[in-house]
Design a protein around this motif. Structure first.
Motif, PDB file in Angstrom:
ATOM      1  N   ILE A 108       0.843  -1.201   0.000  1.00 42.96           N
ATOM      2  CA  ILE A 108       0.000   0.000   0.000  1.00 42.96           C
ATOM      3  C   ILE A 108       0.877   1.249   0.000  1.00 42.96           C
ATOM      4  CG2 ILE A 108      -1.636   1.344   1.381  1.00 42.96           C
ATOM      5  CD1 ILE A 108      -2.804  -1.424   2.291  1.00 42.96           C
ATOM      6  N   ALA A 109       1.901   1.261   0.836  1.00 40.09           N
ATOM      7  CA  ALA A 109       2.819   2.410   0.879  1.00 40.09           C
ATOM      8  C   ALA A 109       3.505   2.601  -0.461  1.00 40.09           C
ATOM      9  CB  ALA A 109       3.848   2.228   1.995  1.00 40.09           C
ATOM     10  N   ASN A 110       3.916   1.511  -1.081  1.00 42.98           N
ATOM     11  CA  ASN A 110       4.566   1.591  -2.391  1.00 42.98           C
ATOM     12  C   ASN A 110       3.603   2.148  -3.442  1.00 42.98           C
ATOM     13  OD1 ASN A 110       6.806   1.086  -4.209  1.00 42.98           O
ATOM     14  ND2 ASN A 110       5.579  -0.583  -5.025  1.00 42.98           N
ATOM     15  N   ALA A 111       2.356   1.699  -3.425  1.00 41.43           N
ATOM     16  CA  ALA A 111       1.363   2.187  -4.386  1.00 41.43           C
ATOM     17  C   ALA A 111       1.099   3.681  -4.179  1.00 41.43           C
ATOM     18  CB  ALA A 111       0.061   1.390  -4.256  1.00 41.43           C
ATOM     19  N   LEU A 112       1.014   4.097  -2.933  1.00 41.97           N
ATOM     20  CA  LEU A 112       0.823   5.529  -2.659  1.00 41.97           C
ATOM     21  C   LEU A 112       2.027   6.337  -3.129  1.00 41.97           C
ATOM     22  CD1 LEU A 112      -0.834   5.427   0.874  1.00 41.97           C
ATOM     23  CD2 LEU A 112      -1.861   6.313  -1.229  1.00 41.97           C
ATOM     24  N   GLY A 113       3.226   5.789  -2.937  1.00 42.93           N
ATOM     25  CA  GLY A 113       4.431   6.473  -3.410  1.00 42.93           C
ATOM     26  C   GLY A 113       4.441   6.625  -4.922  1.00 42.93           C
ATOM     27  N   MET A 114       4.013   5.572  -5.626  1.00 38.58           N
ATOM     28  CA  MET A 114       3.938   5.649  -7.089  1.00 38.58           C
ATOM     29  C   MET A 114       2.902   6.687  -7.523  1.00 38.58           C
ATOM     30  SD  MET A 114       4.281   1.634  -8.169  1.00 38.58           S
ATOM     31  CE  MET A 114       3.824   1.940  -9.860  1.00 38.58           C
ATOM     32  N   ALA A 115       1.763   6.688  -6.849  1.00 37.78           N
ATOM     33  CA  ALA A 115       0.722   7.671  -7.184  1.00 37.78           C
ATOM     34  C   ALA A 115       1.224   9.088  -6.936  1.00 37.78           C
ATOM     35  CB  ALA A 115      -0.541   7.401  -6.368  1.00 37.78           C
ATOM     36  N   GLU A 116       1.946   9.271  -5.839  1.00 36.97           N
ATOM     37  CA  GLU A 116       2.493  10.589  -5.534  1.00 36.97           C
ATOM     38  C   GLU A 116       3.465  11.046  -6.621  1.00 36.97           C
ATOM     39  OE1 GLU A 116       4.798  12.832  -1.864  1.00 36.97           O
ATOM     40  OE2 GLU A 116       5.072  10.672  -2.134  1.00 36.97           O
ATOM     41  N   ARG A 117       4.362  10.146  -7.043  1.00 40.38           N
ATOM     42  CA  ARG A 117       5.337  10.504  -8.091  1.00 40.38           C
ATOM     43  C   ARG A 117       4.652  10.774  -9.425  1.00 40.38           C
ATOM     44  NH1 ARG A 117       7.941   6.499  -5.188  1.00 40.38           N
ATOM     45  NH2 ARG A 117       7.393   4.869  -6.679  1.00 40.38           N
ATOM     46  N   GLU A 118       3.634   9.985  -9.741  1.00 42.01           N
ATOM     47  CA  GLU A 118       2.911  10.187 -11.000  1.00 42.01           C
ATOM     48  C   GLU A 118       2.186  11.527 -11.002  1.00 42.01           C
ATOM     49  OE1 GLU A 118      -0.359   7.964 -13.829  1.00 42.01           O
ATOM     50  OE2 GLU A 118       0.715   6.816 -12.322  1.00 42.01           O
ATOM     51  N   LEU A 119       1.558  11.854  -9.890  1.00 39.34           N
ATOM     52  CA  LEU A 119       0.873  13.140  -9.794  1.00 39.34           C
ATOM     53  C   LEU A 119       1.859  14.302  -9.826  1.00 39.34           C
ATOM     54  CD1 LEU A 119      -1.809  12.234  -7.119  1.00 39.34           C
ATOM     55  CD2 LEU A 119      -2.253  12.894  -9.497  1.00 39.34           C
ATOM     56  N   ALA A 120       3.002  14.125  -9.167  1.00 38.51           N
ATOM     57  CA  ALA A 120       4.011  15.185  -9.148  1.00 38.51           C
ATOM     58  C   ALA A 120       4.579  15.415 -10.542  1.00 38.51           C
ATOM     59  CB  ALA A 120       5.129  14.844  -8.167  1.00 38.51           C
ATOM     60  N   ALA A 121       4.780  14.321 -11.264  1.00 43.03           N
ATOM     61  CA  ALA A 121       5.303  14.445 -12.626  1.00 43.03           C
ATOM     62  C   ALA A 121       4.240  15.023 -13.547  1.00 43.03           C
ATOM     63  CB  ALA A 121       5.770  13.084 -13.144  1.00 43.03           C
TER      64      ALA A 121
END
Length: 127
Positions: A38-51
């Motif tokens: 779950i933490a990894n998925a949230l991290g990916m979502a955060e990076r995708e949104l930031a990009a």
């Protein structure tokens, strides 16, 4: 009017930080793997949104140049796959151009899905 509310990227970052700091430390051992996913998925979502879509226009232009077409990346990628399958990039000069674009697409995806791997790749190749 200025909207001072946190955006989606900020909300995901807050959720991830809260999850890591308050929830993850008290997760039972038998549920730790799921919590880390779950933490990894949230991290990916955060990076995708930031990009955001910052890489997409350049990638779409590169793919469009290969195909001799214009469009957005989601529309062009299936066409690129079809062109590859049809042998349109079998000539050596076309292969080099294709490889360069595919490498750019891969780096953009790694920046979201596995930035540590991308960083290690850069270190290995001195980039």
């Amino acid at each position: 009017m200025i909207n001072d509310d946190p955006g989606a990227c900020d909300l995901v970052a807050i959720a991830l930080r809260s999850f890591r700091e308050a929830i993850l430390p008290v997760i039972p051992a038998d549920q730790r793997f799921t919590a880390l996913m779950i933490a990894n998925a949230l991290g990916m979502a955060e990076r995708e949104l930031a990009a955001g879509a910052s890489d997409e226009p350049a990638l779409a232009a590169a793919v469009g140049t290969l195909l001799g077409e214009q469009g957005d990346l989601p529309a062009l990628l299936p066409r690129l796959c079809t062109a590859i399958d049809a042998g349109h990039f079998d000539a050596p000069d076309r292969q080099a151009a294709l490889r360069a674009v595919l490498a750019d697409i891969t780096r953009a995806r790694l920046a979201v899905s596995n930035p540590k791997r991308l960083a290690s790749e850069r270190q290995e190749h001195g980039r």
